[in-house]
Design a protein around this motif. Sequence first.
Motif, PDB file in Angstrom:
ATOM      1  N   LEU A  41       1.273  -1.110  -0.227  1.00 46.36           N
ATOM      2  CA  LEU A  41      -0.008  -0.397  -0.014  1.00 46.36           C
ATOM      3  C   LEU A  41       0.663   1.108  -0.004  1.00 46.36           C
ATOM      4  O   LEU A  41       0.800   2.033  -0.728  1.00 46.36           O
ATOM      5  N   GLN A  42       2.214   1.128   0.722  1.00 50.16           N
ATOM      6  CA  GLN A  42       2.828   2.775   0.730  1.00 50.16           C
ATOM      7  C   GLN A  42       3.390   2.965  -0.235  1.00 50.16           C
ATOM      8  O   GLN A  42       3.842   3.965  -1.199  1.00 50.16           O
ATOM      9  N   THR A  43       3.810   1.614  -1.212  1.00 53.30           N
ATOM     10  CA  THR A  43       4.298   1.944  -2.987  1.00 53.30           C
ATOM     11  C   THR A  43       3.476   2.317  -3.484  1.00 53.30           C
ATOM     12  O   THR A  43       3.672   3.340  -4.621  1.00 53.30           O
ATOM     13  N   VAL A  44       2.088   1.722  -3.685  1.00 47.34           N
ATOM     14  CA  VAL A  44       0.631   2.358  -4.225  1.00 47.34           C
ATOM     15  C   VAL A  44       0.713   4.498  -4.291  1.00 47.34           C
ATOM     16  O   VAL A  44       0.331   4.957  -4.907  1.00 47.34           O
ATOM     17  N   LEU A  45       0.819   3.878  -2.434  1.00 52.28           N
ATOM     18  CA  LEU A  45       0.758   5.522  -2.164  1.00 52.28           C
ATOM     19  C   LEU A  45       1.299   7.048  -2.814  1.00 52.28           C
ATOM     20  O   LEU A  45       1.427   7.607  -2.763  1.00 52.28           O
ATOM     21  N   ALA A  46       2.848   6.353  -2.539  1.00 54.39           N
ATOM     22  CA  ALA A  46       4.105   7.026  -3.120  1.00 54.39           C
ATOM     23  C   ALA A  46       3.956   7.162  -5.064  1.00 54.39           C
ATOM     24  O   ALA A  46       3.842   8.860  -5.184  1.00 54.39           O
ATOM     25  N   TYR A  47       3.790   6.120  -5.468  1.00 60.28           N
ATOM     26  CA  TYR A  47       3.162   6.996  -6.389  1.00 60.28           C
ATOM     27  C   TYR A  47       1.657   7.905  -7.047  1.00 60.28           C
ATOM     28  O   TYR A  47       1.583   8.450  -7.924  1.00 60.28           O
ATOM     29  N   ALA A  48       1.055   7.489  -6.185  1.00 59.53           N
ATOM     30  CA  ALA A  48      -0.556   8.339  -6.049  1.00 59.53           C
ATOM     31  C   ALA A  48      -0.272   9.563  -5.376  1.00 59.53           C
ATOM     32  O   ALA A  48      -0.552  10.809  -6.223  1.00 59.53           O
ATOM     33  N   LYS A  49       0.729   9.869  -5.269  1.00 54.51           N
ATOM     34  CA  LYS A  49       1.060  11.250  -4.131  1.00 54.51           C
ATOM     35  C   LYS A  49       2.025  11.932  -5.757  1.00 54.51           C
ATOM     36  O   LYS A  49       1.685  13.538  -5.694  1.00 54.51           O
ATOM     37  N   ALA A  50       2.690  11.016  -6.241  1.00 48.24           N
ATOM     38  CA  ALA A  50       3.306  11.824  -7.597  1.00 48.24           C
ATOM     39  C   ALA A  50       2.529  11.768  -8.553  1.00 48.24           C
ATOM     40  O   ALA A  50       2.259  13.491  -9.093  1.00 48.24           O
ATOM     41  N   VAL A  51       1.076  10.805  -8.703  1.00 49.66           N
ATOM     42  CA  VAL A  51       0.155  11.887  -9.650  1.00 49.66           C
ATOM     43  C   VAL A  51      -0.140  13.053  -9.111  1.00 49.66           C
ATOM     44  O   VAL A  51      -0.790  13.899  -9.514  1.00 49.66           O
ATOM     45  N   LEU A  52      -0.881  13.375  -8.066  1.00 48.94           N
ATOM     46  CA  LEU A  52      -1.158  14.504  -7.411  1.00 48.94           C
ATOM     47  C   LEU A  52      -0.735  15.464  -7.727  1.00 48.94           C
ATOM     48  O   LEU A  52      -1.181  16.384  -7.810  1.00 48.94           O
ATOM     49  N   ILE A  53       0.009  15.493  -7.952  1.00 47.34           N
ATOM     50  CA  ILE A  53       1.462  16.371  -7.848  1.00 47.34           C
ATOM     51  C   ILE A  53       1.462  17.723  -8.772  1.00 47.34           C
ATOM     52  O   ILE A  53       2.360  18.151  -9.232  1.00 47.34           O
ATOM     53  N   ASP A  54       1.220  15.950  -9.719  1.00 52.70           N
ATOM     54  CA  ASP A  54       2.088  16.316 -11.669  1.00 52.70           C
ATOM     55  C   ASP A  54       0.604  16.987 -12.050  1.00 52.70           C
ATOM     56  O   ASP A  54      -0.185  16.982 -12.711  1.00 52.70           O
ATOM     57  N   GLU A  55       2.032  18.101 -12.545  1.00 46.47           N
ATOM     58  CA  GLU A  55       0.336  19.288 -12.989  1.00 46.47           C
ATOM     59  C   GLU A  55      -0.016  18.340 -14.690  1.00 46.47           C
ATOM     60  O   GLU A  55      -1.024  19.571 -15.140  1.00 46.47           O
ATOM     61  N   GLU A  56       0.958  17.685 -15.375  1.00 42.44           N
ATOM     62  CA  GLU A  56       0.386  17.408 -16.397  1.00 42.44           C
ATOM     63  C   GLU A  56       0.114  15.336 -16.603  1.00 42.44           C
ATOM     64  O   GLU A  56       0.298  15.208 -17.534  1.00 42.44           O
ATOM     65  N   THR A  57      -0.258  15.292 -15.254  1.00 42.40           N
ATOM     66  CA  THR A  57      -1.136  14.392 -15.464  1.00 42.40           C
ATOM     67  C   THR A  57      -2.493  14.084 -16.057  1.00 42.40           C
ATOM     68  O   THR A  57      -2.744  15.755 -16.360  1.00 42.40           O
ATOM     69  N   THR A  58      -3.156  13.407 -16.812  1.00 42.90           N
ATOM     70  CA  THR A  58      -4.034  13.441 -17.278  1.00 42.90           C
ATOM     71  C   THR A  58      -5.500  12.057 -16.448  1.00 42.90           C
ATOM     72  O   THR A  58      -5.043  12.097 -15.360  1.00 42.90           O
ATOM     73  N   GLN A  59      -6.666  12.821 -17.153  1.00 34.97           N
ATOM     74  CA  GLN A  59      -7.394  12.111 -15.734  1.00 34.97           C
ATOM     75  C   GLN A  59      -7.882  10.294 -15.931  1.00 34.97           C
ATOM     76  O   GLN A  59      -8.065   9.640 -15.187  1.00 34.97           O
ATOM     77  N   ASP A  60      -6.973  10.244 -16.713  1.00 34.37           N
ATOM     78  CA  ASP A  60      -7.249   8.608 -17.379  1.00 34.37           C
ATOM     79  C   ASP A  60      -5.906   7.752 -15.716  1.00 34.37           C
ATOM     80  O   ASP A  60      -6.375   6.998 -15.412  1.00 34.37           O
ATOM     81  N   GLU A  61      -5.183   8.993 -16.084  1.00 30.10           N
ATOM     82  CA  GLU A  61      -3.808   8.382 -15.163  1.00 30.10           C
ATOM     83  C   GLU A  61      -4.742   8.544 -12.738  1.00 30.10           C
ATOM     84  O   GLU A  61      -3.839   7.803 -12.246  1.00 30.10           O
ATOM     85  N   VAL A  62      -5.293   9.746 -13.237  1.00 29.10           N
ATOM     86  CA  VAL A  62      -5.822  10.289 -12.232  1.00 29.10           C
ATOM     87  C   VAL A  62      -6.572   8.490 -11.484  1.00 29.10           C
ATOM     88  O   VAL A  62      -6.501   8.199 -10.392  1.00 29.10           O
ATOM     89  N   TYR A  63      -7.558   8.297 -12.496  1.00 31.57           N
ATOM     90  CA  TYR A  63      -8.308   7.167 -12.509  1.00 31.57           C
ATOM     91  C   TYR A  63      -7.407   5.487 -11.853  1.00 31.57           C
ATOM     92  O   TYR A  63      -7.977   5.102 -11.407  1.00 31.57           O
ATOM     93  N   GLU A  64      -6.507   5.476 -13.019  1.00 32.80           N
ATOM     94  CA  GLU A  64      -5.570   4.045 -12.468  1.00 32.80           C
ATOM     95  C   GLU A  64      -5.138   4.458 -10.984  1.00 32.80           C
ATOM     96  O   GLU A  64      -5.164   3.225 -10.512  1.00 32.80           O
ATOM     97  N   SER A  65      -4.726   5.539 -10.556  1.00 33.88           N
ATOM     98  CA  SER A  65      -3.932   5.245  -9.509  1.00 33.88           C
ATOM     99  C   SER A  65      -5.364   5.523  -8.426  1.00 33.88           C
ATOM    100  O   SER A  65      -4.698   5.152  -7.416  1.00 33.88           O
ATOM    101  N   GLU A  66      -6.629   5.874  -8.379  1.00 36.13           N
ATOM    102  CA  GLU A  66      -7.515   5.935  -7.455  1.00 36.13           C
ATOM    103  C   GLU A  66      -8.076   4.067  -7.331  1.00 36.13           C
ATOM    104  O   GLU A  66      -7.526   3.549  -6.612  1.00 36.13           O
TER     105      GLU A  66
END
Length: 394
Positions: free
Chosen positions: A146-171
């Motif tokens: 969970l901590q590994t997945v959480l670290a990636y999710a935090k990177a997606v959260l602060i990434d200004e160029e991330t896409t909506q699909d990447e956000v959904y995938e991280s969720e």
Amino acid sequence: MNLMEFKAELEKLEIPIQYRAFAVGHAPQLPYIIFYENDSDNIFADNQNWFDVLNVVCELYADNKDIELETKLQKLFYYNEIEYNSTETFIDSENMYLKAYDVVITFDSLADVQEKEIDKTNLKTLINYIGTLKADNFEIDGFSKLQTVLAYAKAVLIDEETTQDEVYESEIDLLNALNQLIFIVVEVDKTNLKSQIYYVKTLSSFDYTAESWDVLRVALENAEDAYIDDNATQSDVNNVLNKLFEAFKNLKKSSGGFEKGVNLYAPLHWQAQGFVGGLNEYTGKNKSNSWQTQSDFIKIPQIAFEITGATKGSDSFRILLYDYDKKIIGYEYFYNSGTHKTFTIPKKAGYIRITGDKQTPSSVLINKTKIEFGEFTDWTIAPEDEQHVQLQLI
């Protein structure tokens, strides 16, 4: 709908589609469609277009009158709310039919150029929730994943160029990792805490100094809260137990007798001192037409939590309760000989006054400390209060 979206809709007919014309010599077999923009009637204001209104020509070519294909095309216009008019021509030189549609396409001019905001609300909520979880409550393998997945999710959260699909995938990844967590059930041992609480409650504040007893009282309250708390961990229980035991070890014996700020004392008979009348318990004014006598306001010590009264003799008395503004909030009545009663001090009570006919109570207890009244009991009357006999805090 813009031209690209219009072309995507035409492709659903599964026949060749081309803008304006096919290259010379590369025309496909019939049927096929040619479309192109003829002119526009755009809506604009304040130096910018608000809506594009395109007049588009859509030409359907077939080697015979294809009613079925024409119907499919017209349904496509209908479902997409596209206005159209049509004309039909037979081209002799090419031996084919041409069905030409004049269609109107309207779309928001700014929609395609404005950047769409990425919704990260749910992702942020999940990240915040996972941050509240404690590693000790779960098996280590699942929590580490969970901590590994959480670290990636935090990177997606602060990434200004991330896409909506990447956000959904991280969720989805976070939810899957949460579902795989295995909760560890830990039995919390409160046996020693229960025993220590029981023992401390057998002690009397009369035997110890007010300062050391107050520390013990706070430690006891915290210990009782932890004992009834189903969410308390073993660490929580051990912590309050250690503090309760430490407060118990640091209790200091009082010097004996009455302790300043805790005990009250007064003479047995007010009438014996030659005083009649007293104070009205509601107004505080003299009332000389009554045998009733009354003490002045007596401040309740902060460590006090209950009062006990007992009669001795034939007369009754009352313990009057006042708030911190000295407004009466109630009273406890003790009547006839041998009456004994204990009551809890209300939270908003700050003062008491004692009133009775001819005789004081035989005893009053505050905070489980018993004070006897009798002819051999020492007592004092402040000179300025001799008219109404004020009970003293000593």
